[in-house]
Write a protein that holds these residues in place. Structure first.
Motif, PDB file in Angstrom:
ATOM      1  N   SER A 163       3.100  -6.211  -0.747  1.00  0.00           N
ATOM      2  CA  SER A 163       1.937  -6.949  -0.251  1.00  0.00           C
ATOM      3  C   SER A 163       1.004  -6.057   0.555  1.00  0.00           C
ATOM      4  O   SER A 163      -0.224  -6.136   0.427  1.00  0.00           O
ATOM      5  CB  SER A 163       2.391  -8.126   0.612  1.00  0.00           C
ATOM      6  OG  SER A 163       1.279  -8.766   1.223  1.00  0.00           O
ATOM      7  N   GLY A 167       0.899  -2.720   0.428  1.00  0.00           N
ATOM      8  CA  GLY A 167       0.556  -1.466  -0.229  1.00  0.00           C
ATOM      9  C   GLY A 167       1.281  -0.267   0.324  1.00  0.00           C
ATOM     10  O   GLY A 167       0.810   0.871   0.215  1.00  0.00           O
ATOM     11  N   GLU A 210      -5.765 -14.954  -8.007  1.00  0.00           N
ATOM     12  CA  GLU A 210      -5.902 -13.709  -8.748  1.00  0.00           C
ATOM     13  C   GLU A 210      -4.551 -13.008  -8.823  1.00  0.00           C
ATOM     14  O   GLU A 210      -3.733 -13.121  -7.901  1.00  0.00           O
ATOM     15  CB  GLU A 210      -6.905 -12.780  -8.059  1.00  0.00           C
ATOM     16  CG  GLU A 210      -8.276 -13.375  -7.829  1.00  0.00           C
ATOM     17  CD  GLU A 210      -9.147 -12.483  -6.972  1.00  0.00           C
ATOM     18  OE1 GLU A 210      -8.698 -11.370  -6.634  1.00  0.00           O
ATOM     19  OE2 GLU A 210     -10.270 -12.904  -6.626  1.00  0.00           O
ATOM     20  N   LEU A 211      -4.338 -12.283  -9.893  1.00  0.00           N
ATOM     21  CA  LEU A 211      -3.139 -11.475 -10.055  1.00  0.00           C
ATOM     22  C   LEU A 211      -3.523 -10.003 -10.027  1.00  0.00           C
ATOM     23  O   LEU A 211      -4.410  -9.571 -10.756  1.00  0.00           O
ATOM     24  CB  LEU A 211      -2.442 -11.803 -11.380  1.00  0.00           C
ATOM     25  CG  LEU A 211      -1.968 -13.244 -11.578  1.00  0.00           C
ATOM     26  CD1 LEU A 211      -1.338 -13.406 -12.955  1.00  0.00           C
ATOM     27  CD2 LEU A 211      -0.978 -13.639 -10.488  1.00  0.00           C
ATOM     28  N   GLU A 212      -2.854  -9.241  -9.160  1.00  0.00           N
ATOM     29  CA  GLU A 212      -3.045  -7.796  -9.089  1.00  0.00           C
ATOM     30  C   GLU A 212      -1.684  -7.139  -9.260  1.00  0.00           C
ATOM     31  O   GLU A 212      -0.960  -6.919  -8.293  1.00  0.00           O
ATOM     32  CB  GLU A 212      -3.682  -7.398  -7.752  1.00  0.00           C
ATOM     33  CG  GLU A 212      -5.069  -7.996  -7.513  1.00  0.00           C
ATOM     34  CD  GLU A 212      -5.660  -7.592  -6.178  1.00  0.00           C
ATOM     35  OE1 GLU A 212      -4.987  -6.807  -5.444  1.00  0.00           O
ATOM     36  OE2 GLU A 212      -6.770  -8.040  -5.855  1.00  0.00           O
ATOM     37  N   ASP A 213      -1.314  -6.867 -10.495  1.00  0.00           N
ATOM     38  CA  ASP A 213       0.020  -6.355 -10.811  1.00  0.00           C
ATOM     39  C   ASP A 213       1.074  -7.337 -10.305  1.00  0.00           C
ATOM     40  O   ASP A 213       1.157  -8.449 -10.790  1.00  0.00           O
ATOM     41  CB  ASP A 213       0.212  -4.948 -10.247  1.00  0.00           C
ATOM     42  CG  ASP A 213      -0.752  -3.949 -10.867  1.00  0.00           C
ATOM     43  OD1 ASP A 213      -1.046  -4.081 -12.072  1.00  0.00           O
ATOM     44  OD2 ASP A 213      -1.236  -3.057 -10.145  1.00  0.00           O
ATOM     45  N   ASP A 214       1.871  -6.946  -9.284  1.00  0.00           N
ATOM     46  CA  ASP A 214       2.932  -7.808  -8.784  1.00  0.00           C
ATOM     47  C   ASP A 214       2.504  -8.590  -7.550  1.00  0.00           C
ATOM     48  O   ASP A 214       3.351  -9.169  -6.855  1.00  0.00           O
ATOM     49  CB  ASP A 214       4.169  -6.970  -8.445  1.00  0.00           C
ATOM     50  CG  ASP A 214       4.804  -6.371  -9.686  1.00  0.00           C
ATOM     51  OD1 ASP A 214       4.780  -7.034 -10.739  1.00  0.00           O
ATOM     52  OD2 ASP A 214       5.316  -5.238  -9.609  1.00  0.00           O
ATOM     53  N   ARG A 248      -1.053 -14.544   0.223  1.00  0.00           N
ATOM     54  CA  ARG A 248      -0.615 -13.666  -0.873  1.00  0.00           C
ATOM     55  C   ARG A 248       0.887 -13.760  -1.034  1.00  0.00           C
ATOM     56  O   ARG A 248       1.606 -14.140  -0.112  1.00  0.00           O
ATOM     57  CB  ARG A 248      -1.045 -12.228  -0.607  1.00  0.00           C
ATOM     58  CG  ARG A 248      -0.632 -11.681   0.746  1.00  0.00           C
ATOM     59  CD  ARG A 248      -1.076 -10.232   0.944  1.00  0.00           C
ATOM     60  NE  ARG A 248      -2.520 -10.102   0.835  1.00  0.00           N
ATOM     61  CZ  ARG A 248      -3.147  -8.925   0.661  1.00  0.00           C
ATOM     62  NH1 ARG A 248      -2.446  -7.814   0.571  1.00  0.00           N
ATOM     63  NH2 ARG A 248      -4.446  -8.871   0.592  1.00  0.00           N
TER      64      ARG A 248
END
Length: 220
Positions: free
Chosen positions: A18, A20, A126-130, A147
């Motif tokens: 989450s 990064g 929205e989806l950002e990879d995982d 998130r």
């Protein structure tokens, strides 16, 4: 204790996704070393099984204090059934303990209810990879968001926030419901999070259960 140790490990994995944070090391004393790299929180030491193995807390304190960056250069997070003992131990070791209370919570995603948002608001997911990000908007402005990182069958919720002017309108519940729905679609089965005092009531109302107290401390 072993189950909780594994739960903390899995929470940390999702938390790092989450935020990064890609650099995580495991100390052989049962400490996860997270290189967050943030100015206010450069390194986090996540202690596994702090109650049965308090020597791990001592080792984490040594690592945090050895970082040498002054106040807040090293942080410690641990789950416990004996909050007062862990606070006393950390303070004796020279750490500054965060006063705000937090809790480790979990749920089987299938047990969280599906909820609808009031028609005056709109949900965007929205989806950002995982990583799943959900925002509730009103007239184009974001009024609530959250998130959820999906790691295997785990879904770790993070940064669930609602504008104070829009609280008590079901926004947090709707955001969580949307995140859980999207996480389940990606194969997640279990939810994990760390709740603050502000979030505890919300998550309990959705069926999440407290597993342990969370104690957070930092170098002075």
């Amino acid at each position: 204790m072993r189950d909780r140790e594994e739960l903390v490990r899995r929470w940390q994995a999702g938390w790092s996704v989450s935020r990064g944070w890609t650099t995580v090391e495991e100390d052989n004393d049962g400490i996860l070393i997270v290189r967050a790299g943030e100015e206010s929180r450069p390194t986090e030491y996540v202690v596994l099984d702090a109650d049965d193995k308090p020597e791990r807390v001592e080792r984490a304190a040594q690592l945090a204090l050895a970082d040498g960056g002054g106040r807040g250069s090293g942080w410690i997070t641990l789950a416990t059934d004996d909050k007062e003992a862990r606070i006393e131990q950390l303070e004796e070791l020279g750490l500054e303990v965060q006063q705000d209370q937090d809790w480790l919570m979990t749920i089987q995603l299938s047990e969280q209810p599906a909820l609808k948002l009031h028609e005056r608001y709109t949900l965007h997911t929205e989806l950002e990879d995982d990583l799943i990000i959900t925002r509730a908007t009103m007239h184009g402005g974001v009024v609530s968001s959250g998130r959820m990182a999906v790691v295997g069958e785990d879904a770790v919720a993070d940064r669930i926030e609602t504008d104070p002017a829009h609280r008590r309108r079901g926004l947090g519940s709707a955001v969580m419901a949307s995140l859980v729905e999207a996480a389940a679609a990606k194969g997640a089965k279990r939810g994990i999070l760390i709740a603050s005092i502000d979030g505890l009531r919300l998550y309990r109302s959705l069926g999440w259960k407290v597993i342990a107290d969370i104690v957070i401390a930092r170098s002075r």
